[in-house]
Motif scaffolding. Structure first.
Motif, PDB file in Angstrom:
ATOM      1  N   MET A  90      24.916 -16.795  14.681  1.00 41.20           N
ATOM      2  CA  MET A  90      24.668 -17.989  13.929  1.00 41.20           C
ATOM      3  C   MET A  90      23.538 -18.900  14.158  1.00 41.20           C
ATOM      4  N   GLN A  91      23.492 -19.016  15.538  1.00 43.90           N
ATOM      5  CA  GLN A  91      22.246 -20.137  16.009  1.00 43.90           C
ATOM      6  C   GLN A  91      20.904 -19.311  15.783  1.00 43.90           C
ATOM      7  N   GLN A  92      20.995 -17.950  15.989  1.00 48.16           N
ATOM      8  CA  GLN A  92      19.827 -17.146  15.690  1.00 48.16           C
ATOM      9  C   GLN A  92      19.360 -17.170  14.432  1.00 48.16           C
ATOM     10  N   SER A  93      20.229 -17.307  13.514  1.00 48.59           N
ATOM     11  CA  SER A  93      19.883 -17.249  12.040  1.00 48.59           C
ATOM     12  C   SER A  93      19.583 -18.395  11.422  1.00 48.59           C
ATOM     13  N   GLN A  94      20.263 -19.545  12.033  1.00 47.73           N
ATOM     14  CA  GLN A  94      19.622 -20.943  11.855  1.00 47.73           C
ATOM     15  C   GLN A  94      18.071 -21.190  12.410  1.00 47.73           C
ATOM     16  N   VAL A  95      17.814 -20.847  13.556  1.00 44.48           N
ATOM     17  CA  VAL A  95      16.593 -21.013  14.199  1.00 44.48           C
ATOM     18  C   VAL A  95      15.575 -20.138  13.176  1.00 44.48           C
ATOM     19  N   ALA A  96      15.827 -19.006  12.948  1.00 46.88           N
ATOM     20  CA  ALA A  96      15.061 -18.058  11.894  1.00 46.88           C
ATOM     21  C   ALA A  96      14.431 -18.959  10.697  1.00 46.88           C
ATOM     22  N   PHE A  97      15.806 -19.234   9.974  1.00 49.40           N
ATOM     23  CA  PHE A  97      15.515 -19.900   8.820  1.00 49.40           C
ATOM     24  C   PHE A  97      14.827 -21.357   8.903  1.00 49.40           C
ATOM     25  N   ARG A  98      15.123 -22.051   9.998  1.00 45.50           N
ATOM     26  CA  ARG A  98      14.557 -23.365   9.925  1.00 45.50           C
ATOM     27  C   ARG A  98      12.882 -23.086  10.465  1.00 45.50           C
ATOM     28  N   ALA A  99      12.555 -22.052  11.237  1.00 42.85           N
ATOM     29  CA  ALA A  99      11.093 -21.926  11.437  1.00 42.85           C
ATOM     30  C   ALA A  99      10.332 -21.156  10.254  1.00 42.85           C
ATOM     31  N   THR A 100      11.164 -20.637   9.614  1.00 39.26           N
ATOM     32  CA  THR A 100      10.454 -20.236   8.117  1.00 39.26           C
ATOM     33  C   THR A 100      10.168 -21.324   7.093  1.00 39.26           C
ATOM     34  N   VAL A 101      11.176 -22.258   7.092  1.00 37.13           N
ATOM     35  CA  VAL A 101      10.974 -23.402   6.206  1.00 37.13           C
ATOM     36  C   VAL A 101       9.950 -24.029   6.684  1.00 37.13           C
ATOM     37  N   GLU A 102       9.745 -24.303   8.136  1.00 35.97           N
ATOM     38  CA  GLU A 102       8.566 -25.091   8.557  1.00 35.97           C
ATOM     39  C   GLU A 102       7.320 -24.519   8.478  1.00 35.97           C
ATOM     40  N   VAL A 103       7.318 -23.428   8.425  1.00 35.84           N
ATOM     41  CA  VAL A 103       6.003 -22.383   8.210  1.00 35.84           C
ATOM     42  C   VAL A 103       5.600 -22.875   6.745  1.00 35.84           C
ATOM     43  N   ARG A 104       6.819 -22.576   5.880  1.00 37.19           N
ATOM     44  CA  ARG A 104       6.346 -22.783   4.408  1.00 37.19           C
ATOM     45  C   ARG A 104       6.062 -24.239   4.166  1.00 37.19           C
ATOM     46  N   ASN A 105       6.591 -25.211   4.791  1.00 31.11           N
ATOM     47  CA  ASN A 105       6.229 -26.568   4.504  1.00 31.11           C
ATOM     48  C   ASN A 105       4.673 -26.886   4.885  1.00 31.11           C
ATOM     49  N   ARG A 106       4.416 -26.204   6.106  1.00 36.11           N
ATOM     50  CA  ARG A 106       3.046 -26.349   6.501  1.00 36.11           C
ATOM     51  C   ARG A 106       2.085 -25.619   5.794  1.00 36.11           C
ATOM     52  N   LEU A 107       2.481 -24.548   5.050  1.00 42.19           N
ATOM     53  CA  LEU A 107       1.571 -23.800   4.244  1.00 42.19           C
ATOM     54  C   LEU A 107       1.290 -24.691   2.982  1.00 42.19           C
ATOM     55  N   VAL A 108       2.330 -25.216   2.372  1.00 40.93           N
ATOM     56  CA  VAL A 108       2.035 -26.218   1.141  1.00 40.93           C
ATOM     57  C   VAL A 108       1.341 -27.258   1.447  1.00 40.93           C
ATOM     58  N   GLN A 109       1.482 -27.820   2.698  1.00 52.56           N
ATOM     59  CA  GLN A 109       0.595 -29.069   3.099  1.00 52.56           C
ATOM     60  C   GLN A 109      -0.761 -28.548   3.156  1.00 52.56           C
ATOM     61  N   ALA A 110      -1.112 -27.726   3.859  1.00 54.32           N
ATOM     62  CA  ALA A 110      -2.281 -26.929   3.876  1.00 54.32           C
ATOM     63  C   ALA A 110      -3.003 -26.722   2.461  1.00 54.32           C
ATOM     64  N   TYR A 111      -2.126 -26.237   1.728  1.00 59.54           N
ATOM     65  CA  TYR A 111      -2.691 -25.700   0.417  1.00 59.54           C
ATOM     66  C   TYR A 111      -3.199 -27.072  -0.287  1.00 59.54           C
ATOM     67  N   GLN A 112      -2.102 -28.240  -0.292  1.00 58.11           N
ATOM     68  CA  GLN A 112      -2.564 -29.248  -0.785  1.00 58.11           C
ATOM     69  C   GLN A 112      -3.865 -30.270  -0.273  1.00 58.11           C
ATOM     70  N   ASP A 113      -3.863 -30.069   1.026  1.00 57.45           N
ATOM     71  CA  ASP A 113      -5.100 -30.570   1.578  1.00 57.45           C
ATOM     72  C   ASP A 113      -6.393 -29.835   1.213  1.00 57.45           C
ATOM     73  N   VAL A 114      -6.342 -28.633   0.940  1.00 56.58           N
ATOM     74  CA  VAL A 114      -7.468 -27.958   0.516  1.00 56.58           C
ATOM     75  C   VAL A 114      -7.566 -28.465  -1.066  1.00 56.58           C
ATOM     76  N   MET A 115      -6.633 -28.296  -1.767  1.00 54.01           N
ATOM     77  CA  MET A 115      -6.908 -28.702  -3.242  1.00 54.01           C
ATOM     78  C   MET A 115      -7.557 -30.156  -3.188  1.00 54.01           C
ATOM     79  N   ASN A 116      -7.025 -30.892  -2.392  1.00 56.27           N
ATOM     80  CA  ASN A 116      -7.561 -32.440  -2.391  1.00 56.27           C
ATOM     81  C   ASN A 116      -8.998 -32.423  -2.010  1.00 56.27           C
ATOM     82  N   MET A 117      -9.428 -31.706  -1.278  1.00 58.76           N
ATOM     83  CA  MET A 117     -10.863 -31.784  -0.912  1.00 58.76           C
ATOM     84  C   MET A 117     -11.796 -32.057  -1.887  1.00 58.76           C
ATOM     85  N   PRO A 118     -12.730 -32.950  -1.620  1.00 57.22           N
ATOM     86  CA  PRO A 118     -13.730 -33.223  -2.706  1.00 57.22           C
ATOM     87  C   PRO A 118     -14.837 -31.917  -2.506  1.00 57.22           C
ATOM     88  N   VAL A 119     -15.350 -31.593  -3.759  1.00 50.21           N
ATOM     89  CA  VAL A 119     -16.118 -30.369  -3.898  1.00 50.21           C
ATOM     90  C   VAL A 119     -17.741 -30.901  -3.836  1.00 50.21           C
TER      91      VAL A 119
END
Length: 119
Positions: A90-119
């Motif tokens: 159960m702990q392994q599955s929880q850690v794997a899920f949290r890591a995946t959610v964190e990667v998703r959050n960071r990717l969304v943030q990186a995407y938003q940062d790129v989209m907000n860059m002035p051209v």
């Protein structure tokens, strides 16, 4: 920020290697070492970022399913499913899920940062 994303991705890859039986952690799969469907020594499939992310999500799903199966086996009184194995799974599955959610959050943030860059 890039170092943090790289670190999380490296941790996910290491976790994936352990669950496939390629790492040095014994008994990483809770029920059956061959349950992931990957033979030891098989080469990892090649692909881009989307394929890697898809495999990571599939891996989290498998780990959660295995933990659920082990939990149900413990509840039914299966002697092979002791409490310690259930808790570790159960702990392994929880850690794997949290890591995946964190990667998703960071990717969304990186995407938003790129989209907000002035051209």
């Amino acid at each position: 920020m890039t170092d943090a994303i790289s670190s999380v991705l490296a941790q996910i890859r290491a976790h994936e290697m352990r669950t496939r039986g390629l790492g040095d952690v014994a008994g990483s799969n809770a029920i059956d070492p061959g349950a992931a469907g990957v033979q030891p020594g098989a080469s990892a499939p090649q692909g881009g970022f989307s394929a890697t992310l898809s495999r990571a999500v599939d891996n989290v799903s498998k780990v959660q399913a295995e933990a659920g199966e082990l939990q149900r086996a413990f509840e039914m009184g299966d002697p092979r499913a002791d409490l310690a194995r259930v808790m570790v799974a159960m702990q392994q599955s929880q850690v794997a899920f949290r890591a995946t959610v964190e990667v998703r959050n960071r990717l969304v943030q990186a995407y938003q940062d790129v989209m907000n860059m002035p051209v």
